[in-house]
Design a protein around this motif. Structure first.
Motif, PDB file in Angstrom:
ATOM      1  N   TYR A 225     141.836  -9.823  14.219  1.00 24.55           N
ATOM      2  CA  TYR A 225     141.496 -11.207  13.871  1.00 24.55           C
ATOM      3  C   TYR A 225     140.608 -11.314  12.631  1.00 24.55           C
ATOM      4  CZ  TYR A 225     143.591 -12.817  18.171  1.00 24.55           C
ATOM      5  OH  TYR A 225     144.505 -13.104  19.162  1.00 24.55           O
ATOM      6  N   PHE A 226     140.004 -10.235  12.195  1.00 22.74           N
ATOM      7  CA  PHE A 226     138.975 -10.329  11.154  1.00 22.74           C
ATOM      8  C   PHE A 226     139.510 -10.156   9.741  1.00 22.74           C
ATOM      9  CE2 PHE A 226     137.011  -9.246  15.133  1.00 22.74           C
ATOM     10  CZ  PHE A 226     136.021 -10.209  15.214  1.00 22.74           C
ATOM     11  N   LYS A 227     140.723  -9.665   9.609  1.00 21.37           N
ATOM     12  CA  LYS A 227     141.371  -9.542   8.293  1.00 21.37           C
ATOM     13  C   LYS A 227     140.451  -8.861   7.276  1.00 21.37           C
ATOM     14  CE  LYS A 227     144.246 -13.620   9.065  1.00 21.37           C
ATOM     15  NZ  LYS A 227     144.697 -14.927   8.552  1.00 21.37           N
TER      16      LYS A 227
ATOM     17  N   GLY B  81     132.129 -11.216   9.275  1.00 19.00           N
ATOM     18  CA  GLY B  81     132.636 -11.985  10.401  1.00 19.00           C
ATOM     19  C   GLY B  81     132.624 -11.168  11.680  1.00 19.00           C
ATOM     20  N   LEU B  82     132.971  -9.897  11.565  1.00 19.98           N
ATOM     21  CA  LEU B  82     132.929  -8.982  12.711  1.00 19.98           C
ATOM     22  C   LEU B  82     131.509  -8.873  13.250  1.00 19.98           C
ATOM     23  CD1 LEU B  82     134.219  -6.692  14.505  1.00 19.98           C
ATOM     24  CD2 LEU B  82     133.562  -5.124  12.674  1.00 19.98           C
ATOM     25  N   LEU B  83     130.526  -8.736  12.366  1.00 23.26           N
ATOM     26  CA  LEU B  83     129.126  -8.646  12.802  1.00 23.26           C
ATOM     27  C   LEU B  83     128.690  -9.921  13.520  1.00 23.26           C
ATOM     28  CD1 LEU B  83     127.286  -7.002   9.754  1.00 23.26           C
ATOM     29  CD2 LEU B  83     127.864  -5.930  11.942  1.00 23.26           C
ATOM     30  N   THR B  84     129.108 -11.066  12.997  1.00 23.04           N
ATOM     31  CA  THR B  84     128.715 -12.344  13.590  1.00 23.04           C
ATOM     32  C   THR B  84     129.239 -12.472  15.012  1.00 23.04           C
ATOM     33  OG1 THR B  84     128.722 -13.401  11.405  1.00 23.04           O
ATOM     34  CG2 THR B  84     128.819 -14.853  13.319  1.00 23.04           C
ATOM     35  N   LEU B  85     130.526 -12.195  15.211  1.00 16.98           N
ATOM     36  CA  LEU B  85     131.087 -12.305  16.552  1.00 16.98           C
ATOM     37  C   LEU B  85     130.544 -11.208  17.468  1.00 16.98           C
ATOM     38  CD1 LEU B  85     133.013 -14.018  18.264  1.00 16.98           C
ATOM     39  CD2 LEU B  85     134.736 -12.263  17.870  1.00 16.98           C
ATOM     40  N   SER B  86     130.318 -10.021  16.935  1.00 18.31           N
ATOM     41  CA  SER B  86     129.748  -8.939  17.749  1.00 18.31           C
ATOM     42  C   SER B  86     128.361  -9.321  18.260  1.00 18.31           C
ATOM     43  CB  SER B  86     129.658  -7.645  16.927  1.00 18.31           C
ATOM     44  OG  SER B  86     130.931  -7.181  16.545  1.00 18.31           O
ATOM     45  N   THR B  87     127.578  -9.991  17.431  1.00 18.80           N
ATOM     46  CA  THR B  87     126.251 -10.442  17.842  1.00 18.80           C
ATOM     47  C   THR B  87     126.367 -11.448  18.988  1.00 18.80           C
ATOM     48  OG1 THR B  87     125.401 -10.108  15.596  1.00 18.80           O
ATOM     49  CG2 THR B  87     124.116 -11.529  17.047  1.00 18.80           C
ATOM     50  N   HIS B  88     127.307 -12.379  18.861  1.00 20.06           N
ATOM     51  CA  HIS B  88     127.566 -13.353  19.929  1.00 20.06           C
ATOM     52  C   HIS B  88     127.889 -12.640  21.238  1.00 20.06           C
ATOM     53  CE1 HIS B  88     129.501 -17.257  21.416  1.00 20.06           C
ATOM     54  NE2 HIS B  88     129.974 -16.362  22.268  1.00 20.06           N
TER      55      HIS B  88
ATOM     56  N   LYS C 139     134.196 -13.477   4.547  1.00 17.28           N
ATOM     57  CA  LYS C 139     135.521 -13.703   3.972  1.00 17.28           C
ATOM     58  C   LYS C 139     136.278 -14.735   4.816  1.00 17.28           C
ATOM     59  CE  LYS C 139     135.617  -9.041   2.000  1.00 17.28           C
ATOM     60  NZ  LYS C 139     136.268  -7.703   2.024  1.00 17.28           N
ATOM     61  N   GLU C 140     137.586 -14.538   4.951  1.00 16.15           N
ATOM     62  CA  GLU C 140     138.437 -15.560   5.555  1.00 16.15           C
ATOM     63  C   GLU C 140     138.040 -15.896   6.994  1.00 16.15           C
ATOM     64  OE1 GLU C 140     143.173 -16.278   6.589  1.00 16.15           O
ATOM     65  OE2 GLU C 140     142.611 -14.787   5.094  1.00 16.15           O
TER      66      GLU C 140
ATOM     67  N   THR D 269     135.109 -15.592   8.466  1.00 22.70           N
ATOM     68  CA  THR D 269     133.835 -16.312   8.465  1.00 22.70           C
ATOM     69  C   THR D 269     134.033 -17.768   8.075  1.00 22.70           C
ATOM     70  OG1 THR D 269     132.609 -14.289   7.914  1.00 22.70           O
ATOM     71  CG2 THR D 269     131.510 -16.377   7.465  1.00 22.70           C
ATOM     72  N   GLU D 270     134.867 -18.005   7.069  1.00 20.77           N
ATOM     73  CA  GLU D 270     135.111 -19.381   6.632  1.00 20.77           C
ATOM     74  C   GLU D 270     135.814 -20.180   7.714  1.00 20.77           C
ATOM     75  OE1 GLU D 270     133.781 -20.810   3.941  1.00 20.77           O
ATOM     76  OE2 GLU D 270     132.781 -18.854   3.859  1.00 20.77           O
ATOM     77  N   TRP D 271     136.756 -19.548   8.410  1.00 17.52           N
ATOM     78  CA  TRP D 271     137.422 -20.223   9.540  1.00 17.52           C
ATOM     79  C   TRP D 271     136.400 -20.554  10.623  1.00 17.52           C
ATOM     80  CZ3 TRP D 271     137.415 -18.203  14.504  1.00 17.52           C
ATOM     81  CH2 TRP D 271     138.142 -18.952  15.456  1.00 17.52           C
ATOM     82  N   PHE D 272     135.511 -19.614  10.895  1.00 17.62           N
ATOM     83  CA  PHE D 272     134.488 -19.779  11.930  1.00 17.62           C
ATOM     84  C   PHE D 272     133.531 -20.921  11.560  1.00 17.62           C
ATOM     85  CE2 PHE D 272     131.840 -16.811  14.924  1.00 17.62           C
ATOM     86  CZ  PHE D 272     132.182 -17.609  16.002  1.00 17.62           C
ATOM     87  N   LYS D 273     133.129 -20.975  10.293  1.00 12.70           N
ATOM     88  CA  LYS D 273     132.252 -22.052   9.838  1.00 12.70           C
ATOM     89  C   LYS D 273     132.912 -23.411  10.018  1.00 12.70           C
ATOM     90  CE  LYS D 273     129.507 -19.626   6.327  1.00 12.70           C
ATOM     91  NZ  LYS D 273     129.162 -19.552   4.888  1.00 12.70           N
ATOM     92  N   LYS D 274     134.199 -23.495   9.675  1.00 10.79           N
ATOM     93  CA  LYS D 274     134.911 -24.766   9.801  1.00 10.79           C
ATOM     94  C   LYS D 274     134.974 -25.211  11.258  1.00 10.79           C
ATOM     95  CE  LYS D 274     137.770 -24.261   5.656  1.00 10.79           C
ATOM     96  NZ  LYS D 274     139.144 -24.005   5.132  1.00 10.79           N
TER      97      LYS D 274
END
Length: 347
Positions: free
Chosen positions: A170-172, A177-184, A231-232, A234-239
């Motif tokens: 999912y992280f492309k 982005g991987l770090l952000t979701l891993s922290t969650h 990258k992509e 993270t931007e999807w996650f922000k939206k």
């Protein structure tokens, strides 16, 4: 403060929040790559043997992926995992692909790239993830866990039985982005070590409150809003965050509707209602009810106060929030309707 201004304020405040860690996280964390490595290796070939499949299916990461996918897709099973994987590898027409193997096959190079990044310096990955959860945990929190790097399925990350799983396709290639979701997800493991439980934790009523606070606070801890070099993904996650915060009033209405149904109907199948509020199918709207409430409590009363509430029963944070908006100085806060107030205060 209107919602638009609050979103801007929140983005700025999260940058300062992540600048320090108030708790030292002591633990033993291992990273398991075997599920991802074996499945990538199989998809890289044009034939798969029964022996390869048997070894693959015995792995904890694969079993957890099957279980997680089956929660949202009734076509997902060990049998469909095996048969659809064979079809994709051997180039056969695929009628049923609940684990998204065709999509995964197209992203193998991105998966291999992000695996290389993590394997190059796994301690750096672990340090970054641990640092993120310290801000919203008690001092010197300690726990052990395993991180399973997996591929396939319909969830990008989930926690289960004091372990957590990250689906790399999912992280492309988006390491931030991987770090952000891993922290969650790591924070979900931490939550099980210090969050308070209610008197009736198996009741649907308390489950709604608990899931909303679990996902809401984990979304504060693992927020993409302060990530500047993603990258992509993270931007999807922000939206996703911004979209939900812009319609936060409607998300509150859904929360109230789900809570009302859960508290008055003891025959309700929680798994059916769960998907409305907490699955990506409907954009996880109740995550952001918990996110909003947790942030506003912290903003007005401080982070130590919020952490103390989290160590009480699931209703404590919501009761504290009700008390805050009854104060005339906080009249900009979104309010619950009176029947929902009464339900929460009675729990």
């Amino acid at each position: 403060m209107n919602i638009f201004k609050w979103v801007i304020f929140l983005g700025l405040s999260l940058i300062s929040v992540m600048a320090f860690s108030s708790a030292k996280v002591t633990d033993k964390i291992t990273i398991d790559f075997e599920s991802a490595d074996r499945l990538v290796d199989i998809l890289s070939g044009d034939k798969v043997s029964d022996n390869q499949l048997d070894k693959l299916m015995s792995l904890q990461g694969i079993q957890a992926t099957i279980h997680q996918t089956s929660r949202f897709d009734n076509k997902a099973s060990a049998e469909s995992f095996r048969s659809s994987l064979i079809d994709v590898v051997e180039g056969n027409p695929v009628k049923n692909d609940p684990f998204r193997f065709q999509q995964l096959n197209e992203r193998l190079s991105e998966v291999e790239d992000i695996l290389k990044i993590i394997k190059r310096n796994p301690q750096q990955y672990l340090n970054s993830v641990k640092r993120g959860i310290g801000d919203y945990s008690p001092k010197d929190i300690s726990f052990d866990t395993n991180i399973f790097m997996v591929v396939g399925g319909t969830s990008d990350g989930w926690a289960q039985d004091d372990n957590f799983y990250i689906a790399l396709q999912y992280f492309k290639g988006d390491y931030e982005g991987l770090l952000t979701l891993s922290t969650h997800e790591l924070y979900h493991v931490a939550q099980s070590n210090f969050y308070g439980k209610g008197k009736n934790p198996d009741s649907n009523c308390e489950k709604i409150l608990n899931q909303t606070r679990l996902e809401g606070i984990a979304s504060i801890v693992g927020s993409p809003l302060n990530v500047t070099d993603g990258k992509e993904y993270t931007e999807w996650f922000k939206k996703k965050f911004k979209r939900n915060l812009q319609r936060i009033d409607s998300n509150f209405v859904l929360f109230e509707t789900m809570l009302f149904r859960a508290c008055i109907d003891s025959s309700l199948d929680f798994d059916k209602i769960y998907q409305l509020g907490f699955s990506a199918v409907w954009d996880s709207p109740l995550y952001f009810v918990g996110f909003y409430i947790g942030n506003r409590v912290e903003e007005l009363k401080g982070r130590d106060y919020l952490i103390s509430l989290l160590q009480e029963s699931p209703s404590a944070m919501f009761k504290a929030y009700i008390k805050l908006y009854k104060d005339e100085e906080n009249k900009d806060l979104i309010k619950f309707d009176k029947p929902i107030e009464d339900i929460i205060l009675a729990i």
